[in-house]
Design a protein around this motif. Structure first.
Motif, PDB file in Angstrom:
ATOM      1  N   UNK A  63      44.246  40.298  46.979  1.00 17.05           N
ATOM      2  CA  UNK A  63      43.395  39.135  46.768  1.00 17.05           C
ATOM      3  C   UNK A  63      43.080  38.454  48.096  1.00 17.05           C
ATOM      4  N   UNK A  64      44.119  38.139  48.858  1.00 11.11           N
ATOM      5  CA  UNK A  64      43.908  37.444  50.128  1.00 11.11           C
ATOM      6  C   UNK A  64      43.136  38.308  51.127  1.00 11.11           C
ATOM      7  N   UNK A  65      43.449  39.592  51.128  1.00 11.26           N
ATOM      8  CA  UNK A  65      42.725  40.504  52.023  1.00 11.26           C
ATOM      9  C   UNK A  65      41.249  40.529  51.670  1.00 11.26           C
ATOM     10  N   UNK A  66      40.944  40.583  50.371  1.00 12.56           N
ATOM     11  CA  UNK A  66      39.533  40.646  49.981  1.00 12.56           C
ATOM     12  C   UNK A  66      38.793  39.366  50.359  1.00 12.56           C
ATOM     13  N   UNK A  67      39.421  38.216  50.163  1.00  9.58           N
ATOM     14  CA  UNK A  67      38.765  36.955  50.489  1.00  9.58           C
ATOM     15  C   UNK A  67      38.545  36.803  51.997  1.00  9.58           C
ATOM     16  N   UNK A  68      39.491  37.262  52.789  1.00  5.20           N
ATOM     17  CA  UNK A  68      39.298  37.239  54.238  1.00  5.20           C
ATOM     18  C   UNK A  68      38.173  38.187  54.648  1.00  5.20           C
ATOM     19  N   UNK A  69      38.123  39.332  53.972  1.00  7.45           N
ATOM     20  CA  UNK A  69      37.050  40.284  54.246  1.00  7.45           C
ATOM     21  C   UNK A  69      35.703  39.708  53.826  1.00  7.45           C
ATOM     22  N   UNK A  70      35.680  38.987  52.714  1.00 11.82           N
ATOM     23  CA  UNK A  70      34.456  38.345  52.251  1.00 11.82           C
ATOM     24  C   UNK A  70      33.981  37.307  53.266  1.00 11.82           C
TER      25      UNK A  70
ATOM     26  N   UNK B  85      40.536  35.350  40.164  1.00 15.59           N
ATOM     27  CA  UNK B  85      40.399  34.288  39.160  1.00 15.59           C
ATOM     28  C   UNK B  85      41.766  33.790  38.693  1.00 15.59           C
ATOM     29  N   UNK B  86      42.687  34.730  38.519  1.00 21.44           N
ATOM     30  CA  UNK B  86      44.015  34.372  38.025  1.00 21.44           C
ATOM     31  C   UNK B  86      44.812  33.604  39.074  1.00 21.44           C
ATOM     32  N   UNK B  87      44.826  34.104  40.297  1.00 25.23           N
ATOM     33  CA  UNK B  87      45.643  33.473  41.337  1.00 25.23           C
ATOM     34  C   UNK B  87      45.182  32.049  41.639  1.00 25.23           C
ATOM     35  N   UNK B  88      43.847  31.854  41.694  1.00 22.21           N
ATOM     36  CA  UNK B  88      43.319  30.554  42.083  1.00 22.21           C
ATOM     37  C   UNK B  88      42.903  29.700  40.888  1.00 22.21           C
TER      38      UNK B  88
END
Length: 317
Positions: free
Chosen positions: A10-17, A229-232
């Motif tokens: 999740x965090x990796x994808x958001x940083x990549x985004x 969605x779940x984590x945040x």
């Protein structure tokens, strides 16, 4: 172990985004916001995640306009989301019934309906004949997905089809977007995922389309999206407890997954009557039993009338 991997993803994808968004000039783009799960993820990323994780970038990119379109066909929960979150809500110049009368209505799939519409309007070009008949110039079967199914072919060639067209989507959604782009000079940020189907998988293969639309979540999967969605704890309308994708409610294009019937059951009485009237000919052809839902509306209406009558009678005493 499994949960830590999920969080890392999740965090990796958001940083990549975030790194993807740095490829665009925010003043040159707007977010196309449908109120659905994918476009809302981008809205949340720009308005909330960036603010909490990179305030300097947030100050620069939060100015991206959020633009929605009222197609008159959304579920009330989705329409409310559009009105609540958008800077501007666009509307098409044509209403749904005007589109039906002039062009026809959706039925089988966007590709098939476009071929049918061209054939019904008199075109007999070789590529169209191949798509309609499923045979080449030598009368050999064509092994391709880009042709009409047997039901559509038989009824079209026998003159048994009502007026069919894929232009509903274009007139209600794409045309207002094109008009806005022409007026402002801005390009779209689209919340589309290649994972959603074969055609999208072939169309979206990077962050940019050929015409420079920005598609930053083209590589997102349902698994990672759900984990975000779940984590945040991102807000999700109650309608998503029943269906996985939203769009124009009752559209026949969702019938092969059984979504059309689900959607008819999830809307209010007035909207249900309108949608059934709009898509009736396609529903009849595809075997979608809308009468059960109309009977449900009639029964509810009769019960409400009886309840009102009893109250009026009691008030006489």
């Amino acid at each position: 172990m499994g949960r830590s991997i999920e969080i890392d993803n999740v965090d990796f994808y958001l940083e990549d985004l975030k790194s993807k968004f740095k490829k665009i000039k925010p003043e040159a783009y707007y977010l196309s916001y449908s109120g659905g799960k994918d476009s809302h993820l981008l809205f949340w990323f720009l308005k909330i995640w960036l603010k909490e994780n990179d305030f300097e970038m947030y100050k620069k990119y939060s100015s991206i306009p959020i633009i929605g379109i009222n197609t008159y066909m959304e579920h009330p929960q989705i329409l409310k989301r559009i009105k609540d979150n958008c800077d501007v809500v666009l509307k098409g110049r044509m209403k749904p019934l005007e589109i039906k009368e002039k062009y026809g209505i959706p039925c089988f799939s966007k590709f098939q309906d476009e071929m049918i519409n061209r054939y019904q309007n008199g075109s007999r070009k070789p590529y169209l004949i191949r798509a309609v008949t499923g045979r080449d110039e030598n009368d050999n079967n064509i092994n391709t997905m880009f042709k009409l199914n047997n039901n559509a072919r038989e009824k079209l060639l026998n003159g048994e089809l009502h007026k069919i067209s894929q232009k509903c989507c274009d007139k209600l959604k794409k045309k207002p977007a094109r008009d806005y782009q022409k007026l402002t000079g801005k390009k779209e940020i689209l919340g589309v995922m290649a994972d959603e189907g074969v055609l999208r998988g072939s169309k979206y293969k990077s962050c940019f389309t050929e015409d420079k639309k920005f598609t930053p979540i083209w590589d997102l999967t349902d698994q990672i999206e759900n984990a975000i969605y779940k984590k945040y704890n991102i807000e999700l309308p109650e309608i998503y407890e029943h269906i996985t994708r939203t769009g124009c409610f009752g559209c026949p294009y969702g019938s092969y997954k059984g979504n059309t019937e689900k959607e008819l059951d999830l809307i209010n009485e007035n909207q249900r009557k309108f949608i059934v009237d709009y898509f009736k000919e396609s529903y009849d052809l595809l075997g979608i039993n809308y009468n059960n839902f109309l009977e449900k509306s009639t029964k509810k209406c009769n019960e409400e009338k009886k309840h009102k009558s009893r109250i009026e009678q009691l008030s006489l005493f």
